[in-house]
Design a protein around this motif. Structure first.
Motif, PDB file in Angstrom:
ATOM      1  N   UNK A   9       2.337  21.072 -22.015  1.00 37.73           N
ATOM      2  CA  UNK A   9       1.045  20.493 -20.906  1.00 37.73           C
ATOM      3  C   UNK A   9       1.074  18.938 -20.289  1.00 37.73           C
ATOM      4  N   UNK A  10       1.494  18.762 -18.682  1.00 37.20           N
ATOM      5  CA  UNK A  10       2.131  17.654 -18.394  1.00 37.20           C
ATOM      6  C   UNK A  10       0.526  16.510 -18.892  1.00 37.20           C
ATOM      7  N   UNK A  11      -0.590  16.930 -19.151  1.00 36.99           N
ATOM      8  CA  UNK A  11      -1.832  15.735 -19.654  1.00 36.99           C
ATOM      9  C   UNK A  11      -1.843  16.041 -20.884  1.00 36.99           C
ATOM     10  N   UNK A  12      -1.743  16.543 -21.888  1.00 33.86           N
ATOM     11  CA  UNK A  12      -1.553  15.604 -23.438  1.00 33.86           C
ATOM     12  C   UNK A  12      -0.375  14.549 -23.469  1.00 33.86           C
ATOM     13  N   UNK A  13      -1.611  13.664 -24.627  1.00 31.80           N
ATOM     14  CA  UNK A  13      -0.924  11.926 -24.927  1.00 31.80           C
ATOM     15  C   UNK A  13      -0.656  12.978 -26.475  1.00 31.80           C
ATOM     16  N   UNK A  14      -1.115  13.858 -26.797  1.00 27.41           N
ATOM     17  CA  UNK A  14      -0.802  13.522 -28.203  1.00 27.41           C
ATOM     18  C   UNK A  14       0.672  15.459 -28.943  1.00 27.41           C
ATOM     19  N   UNK A  15       0.630  15.601 -29.791  1.00 29.16           N
ATOM     20  CA  UNK A  15       0.943  16.542 -30.241  1.00 29.16           C
ATOM     21  C   UNK A  15       0.205  16.951 -30.958  1.00 29.16           C
ATOM     22  N   UNK A  16      -0.210  18.907 -30.789  1.00 27.73           N
ATOM     23  CA  UNK A  16      -1.357  19.493 -31.651  1.00 27.73           C
ATOM     24  C   UNK A  16      -1.090  20.352 -32.032  1.00 27.73           C
ATOM     25  N   UNK A  17      -0.106  20.916 -31.547  1.00 26.55           N
ATOM     26  CA  UNK A  17      -0.018  22.624 -32.305  1.00 26.55           C
ATOM     27  C   UNK A  17       1.045  22.138 -33.399  1.00 26.55           C
ATOM     28  N   UNK A  18       2.051  21.466 -33.597  1.00 27.24           N
ATOM     29  CA  UNK A  18       2.669  21.110 -34.910  1.00 27.24           C
ATOM     30  C   UNK A  18       1.853  19.904 -35.900  1.00 27.24           C
ATOM     31  N   UNK A  19       0.929  19.265 -34.702  1.00 32.30           N
ATOM     32  CA  UNK A  19      -0.162  18.856 -35.913  1.00 32.30           C
ATOM     33  C   UNK A  19      -0.916  19.110 -36.695  1.00 32.30           C
ATOM     34  N   UNK A  20      -1.687  20.463 -35.709  1.00 26.14           N
ATOM     35  CA  UNK A  20      -2.791  21.395 -36.687  1.00 26.14           C
ATOM     36  C   UNK A  20      -1.714  21.878 -37.475  1.00 26.14           C
ATOM     37  N   UNK A  21      -0.309  22.787 -37.929  1.00 26.19           N
ATOM     38  CA  UNK A  21      -0.386  23.636 -39.104  1.00 26.19           C
ATOM     39  C   UNK A  21       0.109  22.328 -39.883  1.00 26.19           C
TER      40      UNK A  21
END
Length: 132
Positions: A9-21
């Motif tokens: 996503x070009x709007x994201x500013x942080x990592x999400x999927x790996x961070x959540x896992x």
């Protein structure tokens, strides 16, 4: 639940999927006997693709001093007691601090909840100091 985050996503500013896992793995390691169902939704930007506002613990991606971090929303829910999560004034944590914060809030919940009380209900009645 996590949005696609920085990876797609070009709007994201942080990592999400790996961070959540990583967060879930770490919480399961630290709190193996925690058995209350808790929803944690991780969003990579201010948009609401992962619906952080209606999660027990909603994480909205932000930058904190140039580091990846999250603004915290607590106690959101859907259904009979639908409510948006409570935004505690100034409550932001860096990605590195996230496991410690979530563990601390879940331990506070375990210590302060009434019999059969959900996380969202506890957050709604908890003093702001208990949510820091």
């Amino acid at each position: 639940m996590a949005c696609t985050g920085l990876e797609f996503c070009k709007l994201a500013i942080v990592e999400t999927k790996a961070r959540a896992s990583e967060l879930i793995d770490e919480l399961e390691r630290r709190m193996p006997d925690f058995d209350e169902p808790i929803g944690i939704n991780v969003n990579g930007c201010p948009n609401a693709c992962a619906r952080f506002q209606v999660a027990d613990i909603g994480l909205k991606g932000s930058l904190i001093g140039g580091e990846e971090g999250f603004q915290i929303h607590l106690g959101g829910s859907l259904g009979v007691e639908a409510a948006l999560g409570r935004k505690v004034r100034g409550l932001k944590v860096t990605a590195a601090e996230l496991p410690d914060f979530v563990e601390r809030i879940l331990l506070s919940f375990q210590a302060g909840r009434a019999e059969g009380e959900s996380f969202a209900s506890w957050v709604r009645r908890a003093d702001e100091s208990a949510l820091q």
